[in-house]
Design a protein around this motif. Structure first.
Motif, mmCIF file in Angstrom:
data_model
loop_
_atom_site.group_PDB
_atom_site.id
_atom_site.type_symbol
_atom_site.label_atom_id
_atom_site.label_comp_id
_atom_site.label_asym_id
_atom_site.label_seq_id
_atom_site.Cartn_x
_atom_site.Cartn_y
_atom_site.Cartn_z
ATOM 1 N N VAL A 92 -23.109 -0.340 1.100
ATOM 2 C CA VAL A 92 -23.088 -0.558 -0.347
ATOM 3 C C VAL A 92 -23.767 0.631 -1.015
ATOM 4 O O VAL A 92 -24.793 1.132 -0.552
ATOM 5 N N TYR B 75 -20.945 -11.389 3.490
ATOM 6 C CA TYR B 75 -22.393 -11.477 3.276
ATOM 7 C C TYR B 75 -22.993 -10.076 3.379
ATOM 8 O O TYR B 75 -22.381 -9.155 3.927
ATOM 9 N N ASN B 76 -24.201 -9.915 2.802
ATOM 10 C CA ASN B 76 -24.908 -8.636 2.790
ATOM 11 C C ASN B 76 -26.100 -8.666 3.733
ATOM 12 O O ASN B 76 -26.732 -9.721 3.921
ATOM 13 N N VAL B 77 -26.393 -7.489 4.319
ATOM 14 C CA VAL B 77 -27.548 -7.340 5.202
ATOM 15 C C VAL B 77 -28.386 -6.183 4.687
ATOM 16 O O VAL B 77 -27.905 -5.037 4.606
ATOM 17 N N ALA B 78 -29.648 -6.444 4.303
ATOM 18 C CA ALA B 78 -30.554 -5.401 3.830
ATOM 19 C C ALA B 78 -31.208 -4.717 5.028
ATOM 20 O O ALA B 78 -31.591 -5.367 6.011
ATOM 21 N N LEU B 79 -31.337 -3.370 4.930
ATOM 22 C CA LEU B 79 -31.894 -2.586 6.034
ATOM 23 C C LEU B 79 -33.293 -2.066 5.755
ATOM 24 O O LEU B 79 -33.817 -1.258 6.525
ATOM 25 N N ASP C 242 -33.573 2.372 1.467
ATOM 26 C CA ASP C 242 -33.085 1.300 0.590
ATOM 27 C C ASP C 242 -31.574 1.269 0.739
ATOM 28 O O ASP C 242 -30.858 1.971 0.035
ATOM 29 N N ALA C 243 -31.085 0.485 1.705
ATOM 30 C CA ALA C 243 -29.654 0.447 1.990
ATOM 31 C C ALA C 243 -29.238 -0.981 2.300
ATOM 32 O O ALA C 243 -30.016 -1.780 2.832
ATOM 33 N N VAL C 244 -27.997 -1.289 1.981
ATOM 34 C CA VAL C 244 -27.438 -2.622 2.206
ATOM 35 C C VAL C 244 -26.067 -2.467 2.839
ATOM 36 O O VAL C 244 -25.254 -1.639 2.396
ATOM 37 N N ALA D 146 -22.518 -4.454 3.701
ATOM 38 C CA ALA D 146 -21.673 -5.599 3.350
ATOM 39 C C ALA D 146 -20.772 -5.899 4.544
ATOM 40 O O ALA D 146 -20.036 -5.026 5.017
#
Length: 881
Positions: free
Chosen positions: A481, A443-447, A416-418, A420
């Motif tokens: 993040v 913008y954010n990118v979810a992994l 569970d990581a994001v 930025a």
């Protein structure tokens, strides 16, 4: 884990992990007069004391220190009480080995050379065998094998052959340091022979080498650890917890990283990692914690247990970071108030099931053991791409593409990581579309889905009235993040970024305006260098390379040149270049290049002073790109041939007895020791490596070639050259020795020792002189031979004739002096001479008177009288009386 024990119990002093059972074995060596051992079950958190049937001698007030060291394999553990005693209050070491829930005992007594001091078990190592160490004074190691029925059989002992190293056996590890297949044992002596720590290497009972480094008193070798940092061989980490860095620092601590050299049987010092605070004792414990970022290299934990006013800290270094010289990737502080956090470390397996190994951290001053749940590492590489295609005249924008490439560990669980991502540009006219109030685009990118490639195109607005011959500079950055380093609570889905991540991209763009849909520059390139095509290294400390380009095509807005140098290191790039690696540069022009323009990439400095005889060429490859963001390129290469020369090799020869050697009768009876030395100095331009040398010794029946007669002293080590008496001829013995590296301004010494046997020379030297010659042949491009000769001559102890003559003359002189002295003192002179003369006159007168009387009375006398007249000698005798 925390135990309710007396404050001075030192729970957590030593920790070992039983992987197959998922148990921790933890010691508290001062919990009572004996010491206590505990078993901690990771699956349920239970901690139980292990009953140990060792009783304490009530007459002995000392602690036994059971658990001074604990070692395990997959199912067994062993620990010792090095200070225990027997029924007679004699110091012995009692060791306990647990196998299949049964306990076995080993009892050892310190040798006489330890003067009855503490015994075996202060340090223990276990692999297929058990190594029980007694590092007190000039220590030793007892090696036991484990039989199938858990019976212990002593195999052999290991000790310093010279019997000079103090604390031998302080720490032990096993690793493939010198071979791809076979392991060697590394044993430390923290004070060596003169206070400087030393590491000895053994293969079986044979000592195969040693290294010594660090400062005096740094406890170099207090901790040894092995790590896999690439390749089939092992790297060695050596802790020196009392190392100092400056005159005002103390006990800062350091860890020395040694990496294998595959062409020689040595370990090379790669780097020294130092602590950050006085009295921190950085390097007091070291543990390899496995591969956390899936790059094939082990990560390493290093503790500083007295840092931060005695609370302590543990640092995690990635394998790639250790090799590249990077700082730590993670710093672990105690979660609560603890002291000596990190005094002991033990690597665990993936007990949290997040794909990452854990770590047990002891804080014995607080009677606590902390379990560190490993946080997996991911590698993120950020890059950018953009299109410089010709825009229609009414177009007012172009796109820049931001790419993210992510590498995940193969056994990584749910994450569970994001990330930025932020884009910034600098230009008086260009702007970012959809920018925020500060002019940046974020913008954010979810992994969570574990995508390996992600990209986003971002529009840059270029109004027609703008001046786009001026560069548009951009900066793209990314960050994690909710970084776990700042999180208060642990989550199994957390990840961290490895130090191999690239989270920043800087560049510049020109808004192209060419006559076609795409600008098509056309470059011709030429390379020049201060080096000739055939080059002798170290003609100077460094050399320069320049590349000249000419554009015969359309305007080049994004041209670049990628330069790779093989063999030599790039010391300093040109001002228009950026270093991508030690041997790779990316060069970009500072302005756009129109038709007919020149671009000169000048003065790229190459370091050539470290080149060795092993390097045969310097190859420079350079690729010219019309557009840096595309793969099309024109390839060029230039090769410089390296020439190694042996000029400047100076050999100084010496013997412990120069020239003719006078052999006396006593030396014929007791023998004569000879030593020849050759000092080989490299004053030439070539760094010679792996130099071979043939040594020739005389073979004589009266000459004994001593054990290890050839000793080679290099800058870093002492090498013994093996001699095979069967090699050579009837007159000589030959040995081929590897004297290692012979670098510029350095010197290597070869010592050859011989012994003339007693009596063996007697019948020969009485008749004629004997010559003994040694010879060395250095094997460079051409062979160079040097020799030393001693002539043995019989010396007869005789007295020279001039000495005898001088003695006679000296004796006569003494006699004359004595006679003169006696004469002056009156010896042999007549005394009372006047009285003698008067007596003589009186006698003569009496005789005359008597003669007259006789004449006158002769007729009346009946007989004649006879008068006795004394002679002068009798008178003298009389008068003397």
């Amino acid at each position: 884990m925390e135990m309710t024990l007396p404050a001075d119990s030192l729970f957590g002093y030593s920790i070992a992990y039983q992987k197959s059972m998922r148990h921790l074995i933890i010691s508290a060596p001062t919990a009572d007069n004996i010491g206590q051992i505990f078993r901690a079950e990771l699956d349920n958190g239970f901690v139980r004391q292990i009953p140990v049937p060792i009783s304490h001698d009530q007459s002995n007030q000392d602690n036994y220190w059971l658990g001074a060291s604990v070692q395990t394999n997959s199912t067994n553990f062993i620990t010792c009480a090095p200070r225990s005693t027997d029924y007679f209050n004699t110091r012995v070491s009692k060791c306990i080995f647990e196998s299949q829930n049964r306990m076995y005992f080993i009892t050892l007594q310190p040798s006489d050379k330890n003067l009855g001091l503490d015994g075996y078990g202060w340090s223990i190592y276990m692999d297929e065998d058990i190594y029980l160490n007694n590092p007190i004074l000039k220590g030793n190691v007892q090696v036991f094998s484990i039989e199938e029925n858990s019976f212990f059989e002593k195999k052999y002992s290991l000790y310093d052959i010279q019997q000079k190293a103090l604390n031998f056996g302080y720490s032990i590890v096993n690793g493939k340091f010198f071979s791809n297949e076979f392991s060697s044992l590394a044993i430390s002596s923290t004070y060596g022979e003169y206070g400087q720590g030393k590491i000895f290497f053994f293969e079986g009972t044979l000592e195969v080498g040693s290294i010594s480094d660090g400062e005096v008193g740094s406890m170099f070798g207090a901790v040894l650890a092995v790590a896999n940092l690439g390749g089939p061989r092992s790297c060695l980490l050596v802790g020196a917890p009392t190392h100092t860095t400056t005159a005002r620092s103390y006990d800062v601590g350091a860890v020395y990283l040694y990496t294998p050299e595959y062409d020689t049987k040595i370990l090379k010092l790669h780097r020294i990692i130092t602590g950050v605070s006085n009295a921190g004792y950085f390097g007091a414990a070291i543990a390899s914690v496995g591969d956390m970022d899936d790059d094939g290299l082990d990560e390493v934990a290093i503790s500083a247990p007295y840092e931060n006013d005695g609370q302590g800290a543990v640092y995690i270094y990635t394998g790639a970071g250790l090799l590249a010289g990077h700082s730590w990737a993670q710093r672990i502080e105690p979660p609560d108030t603890m002291y000596t956090f990190g005094l002991s470390l033990s690597a665990l397996d993936d007990f949290t099931l997040n794909g990452c190994d854990g770590l047990a951290i002891g804080a014995p001053r607080s009677n606590k053991v902390a379990l560190y749940r490993g946080i997996p590492l991911i590698t993120v590489v950020l890059s950018t791409n953009y299109t410089l295609a010709k825009r229609p005249k009414d177009a007012n924008s172009f796109d820049i593409e931001v790419k993210l490439n992510v590498n995940y560990s193969s056994n990584l669980g749910r994450i569970d990581a994001v990330l930025a991502v932020k884009l910034e540009i600098m230009h008086p006219n260009a702007k970012l579309a959809d920018a925020g109030a500060d002019g940046t685009y974020t913008y954010n990118v979810a992994l969570a889905s574990k995508d390996t490639e992600m990209s986003r195109r971002i529009k840059i607005l270029t109004p027609a009235e703008g001046d786009y011959e001026q560069v548009i500079s951009y900066k793209v950055s990314a960050e994690l993040v909710n970084d776990p380093m700042s999180a208060k609570h642990y989550r199994t889905s957390q990840v961290m970024l490895s130090d191999r991540s690239i989270l920043l991209s800087l560049g510049s763009i020109w808004a192209a305006d060419c006559g076609s849909m795409e600008c098509n520059p056309k470059f011709t390139a030429k390379l020049t260098s201060s080096m000739p095509k055939t080059y002798t290294p170290w003609t100077s400390d460094n050399e320069t390379v320049s590349i000249y380009l000419h554009n015969d095509g359309e305007t080049a807005y994004s041209a670049c040149v990628k330069i790779r140098v093989h063999t030599a290191r790039i010391l300093q790039p040109s001002s228009s270049c950026v270093r991508m690696d030690d041997d790779v540069l990316i060069c970009k022009p500072k302005t756009l290049l129109r038709n007919g323009d020149y671009w000169n990439i000048t003065n790229i400095y190459l370091e050539t002073s470290d080149l060795t005889s092993n390097e045969k060429t310097i190859q420079i490859d350079y690729d010219v790109y019309n557009h840096c963001n595309k793969d099309e390129k024109t390839h060029y290469e230039e090769i410089f041939v390296l020439e190694s020369v042996s000029t400047g090799i100076i050999v100084q020869r010496a013997s412990n007895v120069e020239g003719a050697v006078n052999i006396t009768t006593l030396e014929i009876e007791e023998g004569k020791r000879l030593q020849h030395s050759y000092t080989i100095s490299n004053l030439g331009p070539t760094n010679w490596v792996s130099v071979k040398c043939e040594v020739v010794l005389p073979r004589r029946k009266y000459l004994e070639v001593m054990e290890n007669p050839i000793e080679i002293n290099t800058e870093k080590s002492v090498i013994k050259c093996d001699v095979n008496a069967n090699e050579g001829t009837e007159d000589v013995i030959k040995a081929l020795c590897n004297i290692g590296d012979l670098r510029r301004t350095k010197a290597t010494k070869i010592f050859i020792s011989m012994f003339v046997l007693p009596k063996g020379l007697e019948n020969i030297i009485y008749k004629e002189n004997v010559e003994l010659t040694t010879e060395i042949t250095l094997m460079f491009n051409e062979q160079q031979t040097y020799s030393i000769t001693n002539t043995l001559c019989y010396y007869r102890e005789t007295v020279s004739s001039w000495i005898i003559l001088l003695a006679i003359l000296f004796g006569l002189l003494i006699i004359i002096i004595i006679g003169y002295v006696l004469y002056r003192c009156g010896f042999l002179q007549r005394k009372k001479k006047q009285r003698l003369n008067n007596l003589k006159k009186s006698i003569r007168k009496q005789n005359s008177d008597r003669q007259k009387d006789r004449t006158s009375g002769a007729e009346s006398l009946q007989c004649d009288e006879e008068y006795l007249v004394p002679d002068e000698d009798s008178v003298q005798h009389h008068t003397d009386k």
